[in-house]
Design a protein around this motif. Sequence first.
Motif, PDB file in Angstrom:
ATOM      1  N   MET A  37       0.836  -1.178   0.000  1.00 44.01           N
ATOM      2  CA  MET A  37       0.000   0.000   0.000  1.00 44.01           C
ATOM      3  C   MET A  37       0.881   1.243   0.000  1.00 44.01           C
ATOM      4  O   MET A  37       1.783   1.373   0.808  1.00 44.01           O
ATOM      5  N   LEU A  38       0.603   2.145  -0.921  1.00 47.13           N
ATOM      6  CA  LEU A  38       1.359   3.377  -1.072  1.00 47.13           C
ATOM      7  C   LEU A  38       0.435   4.561  -0.809  1.00 47.13           C
ATOM      8  O   LEU A  38      -0.419   4.892  -1.624  1.00 47.13           O
ATOM      9  N   VAL A  39       0.602   5.184   0.347  1.00 46.74           N
ATOM     10  CA  VAL A  39      -0.170   6.371   0.669  1.00 46.74           C
ATOM     11  C   VAL A  39       0.514   7.543  -0.025  1.00 46.74           C
ATOM     12  O   VAL A  39       1.739   7.673   0.031  1.00 46.74           O
ATOM     13  N   HIS A  40      -0.276   8.371  -0.706  1.00 45.18           N
ATOM     14  CA  HIS A  40       0.315   9.512  -1.404  1.00 45.18           C
ATOM     15  C   HIS A  40      -0.541  10.756  -1.203  1.00 45.18           C
ATOM     16  O   HIS A  40      -1.757  10.681  -1.038  1.00 45.18           O
ATOM     17  N   LYS A  41       0.164  11.887  -1.177  1.00 47.72           N
ATOM     18  CA  LYS A  41      -0.513  13.175  -1.035  1.00 47.72           C
ATOM     19  C   LYS A  41       0.227  14.185  -1.896  1.00 47.72           C
ATOM     20  O   LYS A  41       1.448  14.328  -1.793  1.00 47.72           O
ATOM     21  N   LEU A  42      -0.511  14.860  -2.751  1.00 47.99           N
ATOM     22  CA  LEU A  42       0.062  15.886  -3.612  1.00 47.99           C
ATOM     23  C   LEU A  42      -0.140  17.246  -2.949  1.00 47.99           C
ATOM     24  O   LEU A  42      -1.267  17.680  -2.735  1.00 47.99           O
ATOM     25  N   LEU A  43       0.969  17.878  -2.583  1.00 49.09           N
ATOM     26  CA  LEU A  43       0.935  19.228  -2.033  1.00 49.09           C
ATOM     27  C   LEU A  43       0.973  20.181  -3.224  1.00 49.09           C
ATOM     28  O   LEU A  43       2.046  20.548  -3.706  1.00 49.09           O
ATOM     29  N   GLU A  44      -0.197  20.518  -3.739  1.00 53.05           N
ATOM     30  CA  GLU A  44      -0.289  21.244  -5.006  1.00 53.05           C
ATOM     31  C   GLU A  44       0.394  22.605  -4.972  1.00 53.05           C
ATOM     32  O   GLU A  44       1.039  22.998  -5.945  1.00 53.05           O
ATOM     33  N   ALA A  45       0.264  23.335  -3.873  1.00 45.54           N
ATOM     34  CA  ALA A  45       0.862  24.672  -3.801  1.00 45.54           C
ATOM     35  C   ALA A  45       2.380  24.621  -3.941  1.00 45.54           C
ATOM     36  O   ALA A  45       2.984  25.490  -4.557  1.00 45.54           O
ATOM     37  N   GLU A  46       2.988  23.569  -3.385  1.00 48.07           N
ATOM     38  CA  GLU A  46       4.441  23.425  -3.450  1.00 48.07           C
ATOM     39  C   GLU A  46       4.902  22.598  -4.643  1.00 48.07           C
ATOM     40  O   GLU A  46       6.069  22.583  -4.989  1.00 48.07           O
TER      41      GLU A  46
ATOM     42  N   ILE B 167       4.864  19.316  -4.629  1.00 49.98           N
ATOM     43  CA  ILE B 167       5.603  18.200  -4.031  1.00 49.98           C
ATOM     44  C   ILE B 167       4.652  17.038  -3.778  1.00 49.98           C
ATOM     45  O   ILE B 167       3.581  17.210  -3.188  1.00 49.98           O
ATOM     46  N   LEU B 168       5.073  15.865  -4.210  1.00 45.92           N
ATOM     47  CA  LEU B 168       4.323  14.638  -3.994  1.00 45.92           C
ATOM     48  C   LEU B 168       4.958  13.893  -2.828  1.00 45.92           C
ATOM     49  O   LEU B 168       6.162  13.612  -2.847  1.00 45.92           O
ATOM     50  N   VAL B 169       4.169  13.597  -1.802  1.00 43.80           N
ATOM     51  CA  VAL B 169       4.663  12.872  -0.631  1.00 43.80           C
ATOM     52  C   VAL B 169       4.180  11.427  -0.741  1.00 43.80           C
ATOM     53  O   VAL B 169       2.981  11.166  -0.855  1.00 43.80           O
ATOM     54  N   LEU B 170       5.126  10.494  -0.709  1.00 45.38           N
ATOM     55  CA  LEU B 170       4.830   9.062  -0.804  1.00 45.38           C
ATOM     56  C   LEU B 170       5.232   8.376   0.488  1.00 45.38           C
ATOM     57  O   LEU B 170       6.359   8.556   0.964  1.00 45.38           O
ATOM     58  N   THR B 171       4.316   7.571   1.031  1.00 48.78           N
ATOM     59  CA  THR B 171       4.594   6.832   2.252  1.00 48.78           C
ATOM     60  C   THR B 171       4.205   5.372   2.027  1.00 48.78           C
ATOM     61  O   THR B 171       3.039   5.000   2.159  1.00 48.78           O
ATOM     62  N   PRO B 172       5.184   4.533   1.654  1.00 46.24           N
ATOM     63  CA  PRO B 172       4.868   3.110   1.486  1.00 46.24           C
ATOM     64  C   PRO B 172       4.644   2.465   2.852  1.00 46.24           C
ATOM     65  O   PRO B 172       5.451   2.624   3.749  1.00 46.24           O
TER      66      PRO B 172
ATOM     67  N   LEU C  77       8.852  13.411  -2.188  1.00 47.21           N
ATOM     68  CA  LEU C  77       9.379  13.032  -0.885  1.00 47.21           C
ATOM     69  C   LEU C  77       8.914  11.609  -0.607  1.00 47.21           C
ATOM     70  O   LEU C  77       7.706  11.360  -0.549  1.00 47.21           O
ATOM     71  N   ILE C  78       9.849  10.686  -0.490  1.00 44.66           N
ATOM     72  CA  ILE C  78       9.532   9.301  -0.151  1.00 44.66           C
ATOM     73  C   ILE C  78       9.918   9.132   1.305  1.00 44.66           C
ATOM     74  O   ILE C  78      11.090   9.278   1.659  1.00 44.66           O
TER      75      ILE C  78
END
Length: 120
Positions: free
Chosen positions: A1-10, A12-17, A47-48
């Motif tokens: 499972m790969l949790v992801h969040k796109l910080l659109e203003a910056e 930056i894509l944050v990935l948390t496996p 950011l992983i």
Amino acid sequence: MLVHKLLEAEGILVLTPQAPLTSDDFQGLAAEVDPYIESKGNLQGILIEAESFPGWHDFGSFVSHVQFVRNHHRHVKKIAAVSDSEFLTIAPKIASHFVQAEVRHFAFGDREAAMTWLKE
């Protein structure tokens, strides 16, 4: 499972496996990232963040990961791996041969330093 969040203003894509990665993880990731890339052109960074790397569910999942990287690496300026995992410690050295992004490793507790670097 790969949790992801796109910080659109910056940009930056944050990935948390959190569990072995699946093909569906990469399909979901592409569904979120592709429209952003279409409208903005590039991601500032990825950011992983993982204390340990959970691996892949099966070989097909690994292939999906490779295809995602191949299809998206030209649209990412920087990649920060925040982890004490042995695999994610050496992964930036390996990845730098296959991606255009600047890749850097940070210790697991250095998330803020990684975010600062990605925003530069």
